[in-house]
Scaffold this active site. Structure first.
Site, mmCIF file in Angstrom:
data_model
loop_
_atom_site.group_PDB
_atom_site.id
_atom_site.type_symbol
_atom_site.label_atom_id
_atom_site.label_comp_id
_atom_site.label_asym_id
_atom_site.label_seq_id
_atom_site.Cartn_x
_atom_site.Cartn_y
_atom_site.Cartn_z
ATOM 1 N N SER A 244 4.718 2.468 0.029
ATOM 2 C CA SER A 244 3.709 2.729 1.096
ATOM 3 C C SER A 244 4.417 2.583 2.456
ATOM 4 O O SER A 244 5.377 3.317 2.871
ATOM 5 C CB SER A 244 2.413 1.869 0.950
ATOM 6 O OG SER A 244 1.505 2.301 1.564
ATOM 7 N N HIS A 384 -3.091 3.857 -5.480
ATOM 8 C CA HIS A 384 -2.060 3.391 -4.505
ATOM 9 C C HIS A 384 -1.574 1.918 -4.891
ATOM 10 O O HIS A 384 -2.402 0.989 -4.660
ATOM 11 C CB HIS A 384 -2.761 3.426 -3.076
ATOM 12 C CG HIS A 384 -1.556 3.271 -2.223
ATOM 13 N ND1 HIS A 384 -0.892 4.160 -1.659
ATOM 14 C CD2 HIS A 384 -1.420 2.021 -1.348
ATOM 15 C CE1 HIS A 384 -0.092 3.813 -0.624
ATOM 16 N NE2 HIS A 384 -0.462 2.308 -0.387
HETATM 17 C C1 GCU Z 1 -2.298 2.086 5.325
HETATM 18 C C2 GCU Z 1 -1.663 3.279 6.067
HETATM 19 C C3 GCU Z 1 -0.639 3.912 5.212
HETATM 20 C C4 GCU Z 1 0.268 3.030 4.558
HETATM 21 C C5 GCU Z 1 -0.520 1.849 3.825
HETATM 22 C C6 GCU Z 1 0.278 0.782 3.249
HETATM 23 O O1 GCU Z 1 -3.240 2.353 4.472
HETATM 24 O O2 GCU Z 1 -2.806 3.844 6.510
HETATM 25 O O3 GCU Z 1 -0.086 4.954 5.828
HETATM 26 O O4 GCU Z 1 0.951 3.567 3.816
HETATM 27 O O5 GCU Z 1 -1.375 1.041 4.762
HETATM 28 O O6 GCU Z 1 1.405 0.352 3.838
HETATM 29 O O7 GCU Z 1 -0.106 0.182 2.178
#
Ligand code: GCU
Length: 401
Positions: A244, A384
């Site tokens: 992420s 995710h």
């Molecule tokens: C949020 C953000 C993402 C990122 C994520 C993370 O959802 O909007 O762009 O990748 O956090 O780091 O978990």
């Protein structure tokens, strides 16, 4: 107006170039051509042109339009904080403090070495909740970085997601630290006194200079400074992985630092491996509203006009070429827009070809990339998250290289 010195394709001499503001840039739905320069619309036809002209230009464009400019590498000093001790069967832990400059904060790097393996390859990754969250052992230094404290930072809280024993059993070392050691991830905090900013910023204020992703990527390079000097690991085989926001960081670090042998951005999405053009997940408007301090101030000006960006994220992948890149996804992780990361991988392939890689993407029967090519894209089921199966995919890919 910002200006940068860039090498001119025809003369080879550096000349100052100005970065047009968003309103002066053309709107183009198609991805920028990797092999045509932005400033002079010159074709790039050789590996030398790529190295000497286009890659430096891309670096300057990403620094100006997206991430900001990190400072030059400081002279680090290194101290073993926690001497080698077996923390799990077959896993030796060493805690190393990397001092970034006089009075500056330190990176507390936790190394998990496979016992009895000479010079193992290394997976280097930022962790979200502090080194101590990765396993129960008291031997691991507890981070006092404040972001980690709201994160389930207790000892062993993330152990199920970081399969340290399995990574070691496959012959890999894991090197990891929490990004707050470099720059605490606090959206409300414009200029953190706890990170590197008071020590390394220019007078402009940090967001007009470098955002947090640039700071974290710079921190990964400081860990690389140490790893390439340590004979107990193989400094020529460092793969940087991250999930992420840490995946965005991993890709940026590998794009900028050629000592990194492999980049593995996992579910990195916008600002990472997914192109902004046509992205159906997180828009530039959303990400720069939620996390303005991840980027420099210029990126937010492309909100709702991503098609004016003079770069897109396929070019960040291309900056890693010809080194291997694996872009990993979860099919249900729609915010990161997996198809937008596939488009990025596919659009980067021609740079690998220019640099002599005959078949950068090797496709399976379903037409999707397999782990067999050096430029790869992988999608698993689920959403995710960073899970043990993801780490095993990272190693499956690294082993093939
Ligand atoms: C949020 C953000 C993402 C990122 C994520 C993370 O959802 O909007 O762009 O990748 O956090 O780091 O978990």
């Amino acid at each position: 107006m910002f200006a940068v010195l860039l090498c001119c394709a025809c003369s080879g001499e550096a000349e100052p170039r100005e970065f047009p503001p968003v309103e002066a840039l053309p709107a183009r739905a198609e991805l920028p051509d990797p092999l045509v320069t932005f400033f002079d619309a010159e074709p790039i036809t050789s590996a030398d042109d790529w190295r000497d002209v286009r890659r430096p230009e891309l670096r300057a464009l990403f620094e100006h339009y997206v991430y900001g400019v990190a400072p030059a590498a400081p002279t680090i000093s290194v101290e073993v904080e926690t001497p080698d001790v077996e923390v799990l069967p077959g896993v030796v832990h060493r805690g190393v403090a990397i001092t970034l400059s006089k009075d500056a904060p330190r990176i507390h790097l936790a190394l998990f070495l496979p016992a009895g393996v000479a010079k193992p390859p290394v997976l280097l990754a930022l962790n979200p909740c502090g080194n101590q969250s990765l396993l129960e052992s008291e031997a691991v230094r507890f981070t006092d970085a404040f972001r980690a404290l709201g994160c389930g930072a207790e000892r062993g809280s993330r152990a199920e997601r970081w399969p340290i024993a399995e990574i070691a059993a496959r012959g890999y070392a894991l090197a990891t630290f929490h990004e707050s050691d470099v720059d605490p991830d606090d959206p409300a905090d414009e200029r953190s006194l706890d990170g590197v900013h008071p020590h390394f910023d220019s007078g402009e204020g940090f967001r007009s200079a470098w955002g947090r992703l640039a700071a974290w990527a710079w921190g990964l390079s400081r860990a690389v400074d140490y790893l390439v000097s340590d004979d107990s690991v193989d400094g020529a085989r460092i793969a940087v992985a991250g999930h992420s926001r840490r995946g965005k960081t991993a890709l940026l670090a590998a794009a900028l630092d050629e000592r990194i042998a492999i980049a593995i951005p996992h579910q990195s999405g916008t600002g990472g491996a997914s192109v902004a053009r046509g992205n159906t997940g997180e828009s530039v408007a959303v990400i720069t509203q939620l996390f303005p301090n991840w980027f420099d101030d210029v990126y937010a000006t492309f909100a709702d006009q991503e098609d004016r960006l003079p770069i897109d994220q396929h070019l960040l992948i291309a900056m890693v070429a010809p080194r291997p890149v694996l872009v990993t996804n979860g099919a249900e992780d729609l915010r990161a827009d997996p198809p937008a990361s596939l488009r990025a991988v596919e659009a980067a392939a021609e740079v690998y070809e220019l640099l002599g890689v005959a078949e950068p993407i090797v496709r399976g029967a379903d037409g999707r990339p397999t782990l067999d090519g050096p430029l790869s894209w992988h999608e698993r089921t689920g959403g995710h998250s960073l899970e043990p199966r993801d780490w095993m995919t990272f190693i499956d890919f690294a082993e093939r290289r």
